[in-house]
Scaffold this motif. Structure first.
Motif, PDB file in Angstrom:
ATOM      1  N   MET A 138     -43.206  34.977  35.865  1.00 17.61           N
ATOM      2  CA  MET A 138     -44.135  33.918  35.472  1.00 17.61           C
ATOM      3  C   MET A 138     -43.398  32.723  34.876  1.00 17.61           C
ATOM      4  SD  MET A 138     -47.285  32.885  35.212  1.00 17.61           S
ATOM      5  CE  MET A 138     -48.315  34.355  35.376  1.00 17.61           C
ATOM      6  N   LEU A 139     -43.780  31.526  35.304  1.00 21.89           N
ATOM      7  CA  LEU A 139     -43.323  30.280  34.690  1.00 21.89           C
ATOM      8  C   LEU A 139     -44.545  29.617  34.064  1.00 21.89           C
ATOM      9  CD1 LEU A 139     -40.878  28.970  37.440  1.00 21.89           C
ATOM     10  CD2 LEU A 139     -40.264  29.895  35.193  1.00 21.89           C
ATOM     11  N   ARG A 140     -44.762  29.895  32.798  1.00 19.34           N
ATOM     12  CA  ARG A 140     -45.934  29.407  32.058  1.00 19.34           C
ATOM     13  C   ARG A 140     -45.605  29.556  30.581  1.00 19.34           C
ATOM     14  NH1 ARG A 140     -51.068  32.176  30.707  1.00 19.34           N
ATOM     15  NH2 ARG A 140     -52.774  30.663  30.673  1.00 19.34           N
ATOM     16  N   LEU A 141     -45.612  28.462  29.842  1.00 20.75           N
ATOM     17  CA  LEU A 141     -45.100  28.481  28.477  1.00 20.75           C
ATOM     18  C   LEU A 141     -46.173  28.414  27.406  1.00 20.75           C
ATOM     19  CD1 LEU A 141     -41.972  26.217  29.001  1.00 20.75           C
ATOM     20  CD2 LEU A 141     -42.093  28.706  28.971  1.00 20.75           C
ATOM     21  N   SER A 142     -47.431  28.199  27.802  1.00 21.37           N
ATOM     22  CA  SER A 142     -48.512  28.154  26.817  1.00 21.37           C
ATOM     23  C   SER A 142     -49.817  28.547  27.483  1.00 21.37           C
ATOM     24  CB  SER A 142     -48.636  26.759  26.198  1.00 21.37           C
ATOM     25  OG  SER A 142     -48.924  25.795  27.184  1.00 21.37           O
ATOM     26  N   ASP A 143     -50.777  28.966  26.669  1.00 19.65           N
ATOM     27  CA  ASP A 143     -52.089  29.340  27.179  1.00 19.65           C
ATOM     28  C   ASP A 143     -52.728  28.140  27.880  1.00 19.65           C
ATOM     29  OD1 ASP A 143     -54.327  30.802  27.693  1.00 19.65           O
ATOM     30  OD2 ASP A 143     -54.882  31.128  25.598  1.00 19.65           O
ATOM     31  N   GLY A 144     -53.545  28.413  28.882  1.00 15.54           N
ATOM     32  CA  GLY A 144     -54.160  27.341  29.647  1.00 15.54           C
ATOM     33  C   GLY A 144     -53.343  27.024  30.885  1.00 15.54           C
ATOM     34  N   PHE A 145     -53.740  25.969  31.588  1.00 17.06           N
ATOM     35  CA  PHE A 145     -53.115  25.675  32.878  1.00 17.06           C
ATOM     36  C   PHE A 145     -52.487  24.290  32.943  1.00 17.06           C
ATOM     37  CE2 PHE A 145     -56.426  28.875  33.714  1.00 17.06           C
ATOM     38  CZ  PHE A 145     -55.586  29.904  34.095  1.00 17.06           C
ATOM     39  N   ALA A 146     -52.275  23.673  31.781  1.00 14.49           N
ATOM     40  CA  ALA A 146     -51.574  22.387  31.737  1.00 14.49           C
ATOM     41  C   ALA A 146     -50.074  22.638  31.625  1.00 14.49           C
ATOM     42  CB  ALA A 146     -52.050  21.567  30.547  1.00 14.49           C
ATOM     43  N   ALA A 147     -49.290  21.762  32.249  1.00 13.25           N
ATOM     44  CA  ALA A 147     -47.834  21.886  32.192  1.00 13.25           C
ATOM     45  C   ALA A 147     -47.277  21.459  30.844  1.00 13.25           C
ATOM     46  CB  ALA A 147     -47.191  21.063  33.307  1.00 13.25           C
ATOM     47  N   GLY A 148     -48.052  20.675  30.094  1.00 10.93           N
ATOM     48  CA  GLY A 148     -47.618  20.269  28.758  1.00 10.93           C
ATOM     49  C   GLY A 148     -46.932  18.923  28.704  1.00 10.93           C
ATOM     50  N   GLY A 149     -47.208  18.056  29.691  1.00 11.38           N
ATOM     51  CA  GLY A 149     -46.618  16.718  29.681  1.00 11.38           C
ATOM     52  C   GLY A 149     -45.133  16.753  30.006  1.00 11.38           C
ATOM     53  N   PRO A 150     -44.466  15.607  29.900  1.00  7.06           N
ATOM     54  CA  PRO A 150     -43.038  15.543  30.263  1.00  7.06           C
ATOM     55  C   PRO A 150     -42.171  16.557  29.528  1.00  7.06           C
ATOM     56  CG  PRO A 150     -43.945  13.339  29.987  1.00  7.06           C
ATOM     57  CD  PRO A 150     -45.014  14.286  29.539  1.00  7.06           C
ATOM     58  N   HIS A 151     -42.444  16.750  28.223  1.00  4.81           N
ATOM     59  CA  HIS A 151     -41.649  17.714  27.465  1.00  4.81           C
ATOM     60  C   HIS A 151     -41.876  19.128  27.986  1.00  4.81           C
ATOM     61  CE1 HIS A 151     -39.555  19.646  24.183  1.00  4.81           C
ATOM     62  NE2 HIS A 151     -40.648  20.304  23.849  1.00  4.81           N
ATOM     63  N   GLY A 152     -43.127  19.454  28.274  1.00  2.96           N
ATOM     64  CA  GLY A 152     -43.436  20.775  28.806  1.00  2.96           C
ATOM     65  C   GLY A 152     -42.785  21.011  30.155  1.00  2.96           C
ATOM     66  N   VAL A 153     -42.798  19.990  31.007  1.00  6.57           N
ATOM     67  CA  VAL A 153     -42.178  20.130  32.325  1.00  6.57           C
ATOM     68  C   VAL A 153     -40.675  20.361  32.189  1.00  6.57           C
ATOM     69  CG1 VAL A 153     -41.678  18.961  34.503  1.00  6.57           C
ATOM     70  CG2 VAL A 153     -43.972  18.818  33.502  1.00  6.57           C
ATOM     71  N   GLU A 154     -40.046  19.640  31.266  1.00  3.85           N
ATOM     72  CA  GLU A 154     -38.607  19.845  31.054  1.00  3.85           C
ATOM     73  C   GLU A 154     -38.322  21.277  30.607  1.00  3.85           C
ATOM     74  OE1 GLU A 154     -36.109  17.971  31.857  1.00  3.85           O
ATOM     75  OE2 GLU A 154     -37.498  16.470  32.645  1.00  3.85           O
ATOM     76  N   ARG A 155     -39.157  21.806  29.739  1.00  2.00           N
ATOM     77  CA  ARG A 155     -38.979  23.192  29.290  1.00  2.00           C
ATOM     78  C   ARG A 155     -39.177  24.177  30.444  1.00  2.00           C
ATOM     79  NH1 ARG A 155     -43.050  24.691  25.313  1.00  2.00           N
ATOM     80  NH2 ARG A 155     -41.781  26.566  25.016  1.00  2.00           N
ATOM     81  N   LEU A 156     -40.148  23.908  31.291  1.00  2.00           N
ATOM     82  CA  LEU A 156     -40.391  24.771  32.452  1.00  2.00           C
ATOM     83  C   LEU A 156     -39.213  24.734  33.422  1.00  2.00           C
ATOM     84  CD1 LEU A 156     -44.117  23.827  32.956  1.00  2.00           C
ATOM     85  CD2 LEU A 156     -43.305  26.177  32.658  1.00  2.00           C
ATOM     86  N   VAL A 157     -38.706  23.536  33.658  1.00  2.00           N
ATOM     87  CA  VAL A 157     -37.551  23.396  34.548  1.00  2.00           C
ATOM     88  C   VAL A 157     -36.355  24.161  33.985  1.00  2.00           C
ATOM     89  CG1 VAL A 157     -35.835  21.738  35.402  1.00  2.00           C
ATOM     90  CG2 VAL A 157     -38.285  21.244  35.622  1.00  2.00           C
ATOM     91  N   ARG A 158     -36.157  24.039  32.691  1.00  2.00           N
ATOM     92  CA  ARG A 158     -35.044  24.743  32.052  1.00  2.00           C
ATOM     93  C   ARG A 158     -35.221  26.257  32.155  1.00  2.00           C
ATOM     94  NH1 ARG A 158     -35.031  21.887  27.953  1.00  2.00           N
ATOM     95  NH2 ARG A 158     -36.193  23.158  26.449  1.00  2.00           N
ATOM     96  N   ALA A 159     -36.447  26.739  31.943  1.00  2.00           N
ATOM     97  CA  ALA A 159     -36.713  28.173  32.051  1.00  2.00           C
ATOM     98  C   ALA A 159     -36.463  28.662  33.471  1.00  2.00           C
ATOM     99  CB  ALA A 159     -38.149  28.472  31.628  1.00  2.00           C
ATOM    100  N   ALA A 160     -36.927  27.881  34.441  1.00  2.74           N
ATOM    101  CA  ALA A 160     -36.704  28.256  35.841  1.00  2.74           C
ATOM    102  C   ALA A 160     -35.218  28.314  36.162  1.00  2.74           C
ATOM    103  CB  ALA A 160     -37.414  27.269  36.766  1.00  2.74           C
ATOM    104  N   ARG A 161     -34.473  27.334  35.671  1.00  5.50           N
ATOM    105  CA  ARG A 161     -33.033  27.279  35.942  1.00  5.50           C
ATOM    106  C   ARG A 161     -32.321  28.492  35.339  1.00  5.50           C
ATOM    107  NH1 ARG A 161     -31.570  22.244  33.597  1.00  5.50           N
ATOM    108  NH2 ARG A 161     -32.489  21.367  35.502  1.00  5.50           N
TER     109      ARG A 161
END
Length: 236
Positions: free
Chosen positions: A60-83
């Motif tokens: 799973m790539l999901r860092l918080s409850d709900g289905f929003a990516a979390g804005g630019p900061h959230g996307v950067e965190r997701l990209v980092r987690a994926a990497r």
């Protein structure tokens, strides 16, 4: 039926993974924090599970409850987690982000999917919260690696979503409907015959494999019951 149904089971840790594989699971969805409906597990959790079982793992790539990516900061965190997970050897994933209007967050999805470098991935139950399911499928049709939608047909679960699931299963050759329909979210054994008759080939269980709830262990016996039920429909 000639197509063997795929059984995917949620695993929180190594003990879950070992029990699920012993029970007959084909694939695991790796998450943490089911109080938030499943978030990204640690790299350590992934590597421990990868060492313990030899079936497919979708992380799973999901860092918080709900289905929003979390804005630019959230996307950067997701990209980092994926990497970091890719570096650790993860090669299948689960993700899905919606914008404020209930449409797919294409910017976030494209950024994260680019980090996956063609790995297969599932768009999870965010589709059940989308403003327009059909439009979402068509907007995501060209994203590389997308090979499944995890869906109950409704935000309320399979009981309410069954007519939608049956209708979508028949549309597999239409643009946007090529990814596998994987049914999960309030799924019960008595739903299986109608879904299999409609051509559904993938099933996802979480709580159904935990007779004592999420605080208790995953039951290999429960997974085996699902495996046998699905195998029986393969032969019918």
């Amino acid at each position: 039926m000639s197509t063997r149904a795929v059984l995917e089971v949620i695993a929180l840790g190594v003990e879950d993974a070992v029990a699920a594989q012993a029970g007959g699971a084909d694939r695991l969805e790796l998450v943490t924090d089911m109080a938030a409906d499943g978030l990204t597990p640690s790299v350590t959790t992934f590597t421990g599970i990868r060492a313990a079982v030899d079936i497919d793992l979708r992380v799973m790539l999901r860092l918080s409850d709900g289905f929003a990516a979390g804005g630019p900061h959230g996307v950067e965190r997701l990209v980092r987690a994926a990497r970091e997970l890719r570096w650790a050897g993860a090669d299948q994933f689960v993700l899905g982000f919606l914008d404020a209007g209930g449409g797919p967050d294409l910017d976030a999805l494209e950024r994260v999917v680019a980090e996956l470098d063609g790995c297969p991935w599932t768009f999870h139950r965010a589709i059940d919260r989308a403003a327009d399911r059909d439009a979402l499928r068509k907007q995501l049709a060209d994203l590389p690696g997308l090979d499944a939608y995890l869906t109950a047909g409704s935000a309320a679960g399979v009981d309410d979503g069954l007519p939608t699931l049956l209708a979508e299963a028949w549309r597999g050759q239409e643009p946007g409907y090529e990814p596998t329909v994987m049914v999960g979210g309030g799924l019960r054994l008595d739903h299986v015959p109608a879904l299999r008759s409609a051509g559904v080939t993938a099933f996802h269980i979480g709580g159904a494999a935990r007779p004592d709830g999420w605080a208790g262990p995953l039951s290999a016996r429960s997974v085996t019951q699902w495996r046998r039920t699905l195998d029986a429909t393969d032969e019918s």
